[in-house]
Design an enzyme around this catalytic site. Sequence first.
Site, PDB file in Angstrom:
ATOM      1  N   TYR A 114       9.726 -50.445 -30.943  1.00 50.75           N
ATOM      2  CA  TYR A 114      10.675 -51.482 -31.329  1.00 50.75           C
ATOM      3  C   TYR A 114      11.978 -51.384 -30.553  1.00 50.75           C
ATOM      4  CZ  TYR A 114       7.391 -52.309 -35.021  1.00 50.75           C
ATOM      5  OH  TYR A 114       6.247 -52.588 -35.707  1.00 50.75           O
ATOM      6  N   LYS A 170       0.695 -39.861 -35.068  1.00 44.99           N
ATOM      7  CA  LYS A 170      -0.466 -39.857 -34.170  1.00 44.99           C
ATOM      8  C   LYS A 170      -0.206 -38.783 -33.111  1.00 44.99           C
ATOM      9  CE  LYS A 170      -4.394 -41.783 -33.121  1.00 44.99           C
ATOM     10  NZ  LYS A 170      -5.557 -41.658 -33.994  1.00 44.99           N
ATOM     11  N   ASP A 182      -3.982 -42.372 -38.964  1.00 43.53           N
ATOM     12  CA  ASP A 182      -5.172 -43.175 -39.283  1.00 43.53           C
ATOM     13  C   ASP A 182      -5.832 -42.658 -40.554  1.00 43.53           C
ATOM     14  OD1 ASP A 182      -5.274 -41.207 -37.312  1.00 43.53           O
ATOM     15  OD2 ASP A 182      -7.247 -41.783 -36.600  1.00 43.53           O
ATOM     16  N   ASP A 236       5.510 -49.720 -40.077  1.00 46.52           N
ATOM     17  CA  ASP A 236       5.390 -51.168 -40.220  1.00 46.52           C
ATOM     18  C   ASP A 236       4.018 -51.494 -40.811  1.00 46.52           C
ATOM     19  OD1 ASP A 236       5.901 -53.823 -39.993  1.00 46.52           O
ATOM     20  OD2 ASP A 236       5.958 -53.897 -37.814  1.00 46.52           O
TER      21      ASP A 236
END
Length: 487
Positions: A134, A181, A214, A238
């Site tokens: 972002y 991640k 995940d 998000d």
Amino acid sequence: MAYITESGKKLITVIPGDGIGPECIESALRILEATGAPIEWEIRYAGASVFKQGIESGVPQDTIESIRKTRVVLKGPLETPVGYGEKSANVTLRKLFETYANVRPVREFPNVPTPYSGRGIDLVVVRENVEDLYAGIEYMQTPDVAQSLKIITRKGSEKIVRFAFELARAEGRKKVHCATKANIMKFAEGMLKRTFEEIAPEYPDIEANHIIVDNCAHQLVKRPEQFEVIVTTNMNGDILSDLTSALVGGLGFAPSANIGNEVAIFEAVHGSAPKYAGKNVINPTAVILSMVMMLRYLGEFEAAALIENAVLYTLEEGKVRTGDVVGYDKGAKTTEYTDAIIANLGKKPSTVQVRDYRPIQLPQVPTDPVFVRPQTRRVVGVDVFVETDLLPEPLGHTIEQLVAESPFRLKMISNRGTQVYPPTGAITDVVDHYRCRFLLRDTAGEVNDAQIFDLVQRIASRFRWMHIEKLQEFDGAMGFTKAQGED
Ligand code: NAP
């Protein structure tokens, strides 16, 4: 923290926003007024109406001035132009005032049936709010290849991690998960993980766990009640926070806060839902609960509990529910639902409780731009990115000839992160965007700028290049990753 008016009240900036925004904000302000809480507001504008006046940022100066004064904003959703042109006014506001923590609580509501009803979901997603993809730093590298930079800093990570632990303490929560991640993006996502693991011991009263993002999504769908606080990077947050809002009844029930050291902006997670705009049918709960978060931030704990209890009571009673819960053919008008909440101020639900809140201690992280100071650093090589329609082998041979007389040797060439030269046996597709990695022939030496300029000149004599990247070591640790297949 707050601006106090002459009449001794706390002043906030209210931005009604676009689409359903004004209806939601009106509902929230009517309820606020009915509590008699010592709050005054000034209305300012941002978003679509402002873009239409030709103000490219979507945030006019008088809105900025108001926020600089009040430091606290209650905001409706702002429509974001999709694709080209203007930037999101939302993102502009968050970044202008460095509201680095996006806080998105979800809890099970009485009489709002979901597949999870009865499991007692009550968790908060704490999303880093200014960094990551972002940062909006994007480039077309070739006509075929787009690049978006994922920026994660140690300072930003420390702020958000400390904030998450402080929030857990303020809300009497016992567990914080850090979702990253880091297994794939070892530097960028790994920064948050490492920071979390370093800081967690300072909060021995709170259980700290790392989880791969995940799996976090999977666990949230499978057993959401195991989570209390999830701290994560901007993009992960998000997505995860939209998922968590769906667990408890949808976006109509999902409040949020954007909190920084100076300014805090409170808003629903949802957008402007244009198809419902002006119809008086939407659910204003998300904005009302965002306002409840704002009241707690302002230290108005009593008014906050009064409103939250009235919302919970109204839902529990089940007489007046909005169309997103019972279907738009049967749902109450937004104004009827608001009237019911006002009528229920002072009542408490019997099946659920409002949590006990303490004021949050915002973390004090030094503002020095240089946050990490290594003892030693060294440039050991350079990556030069070139555009060409050659295949890897002829490209590799040509580059080797170009640098034959230079202090550099071609270590490898990769295409979209996978080594394609020297060949590794991998069978990959290629695009016209290659990274050529050069290391000094003298492995103990250090690359200087003159050598880099000479190298670029050699390559530019034959190829279009679009960017270079220094390969650095900090305190002896490699500050760059290897390509897939690179030894
Ligand atoms: P959206 O406005 O959040 O609406 C998506 C769907 O969520 C709606 O169609 C509706 O679902 C449901 N919904 C949202 N708010 C609701 C409410 N208060 N009561 C009941 N249902 C509600 O998302 P979008 O359509 O993707 O985005 C529209 C615009 O808003 C875009 O310009 C976007 O950029 C902007 N946006 C702004 C913000 C912000 O200001 N913070 C956040 C997100 C999006 P059903 O269709 O199933 O009834």
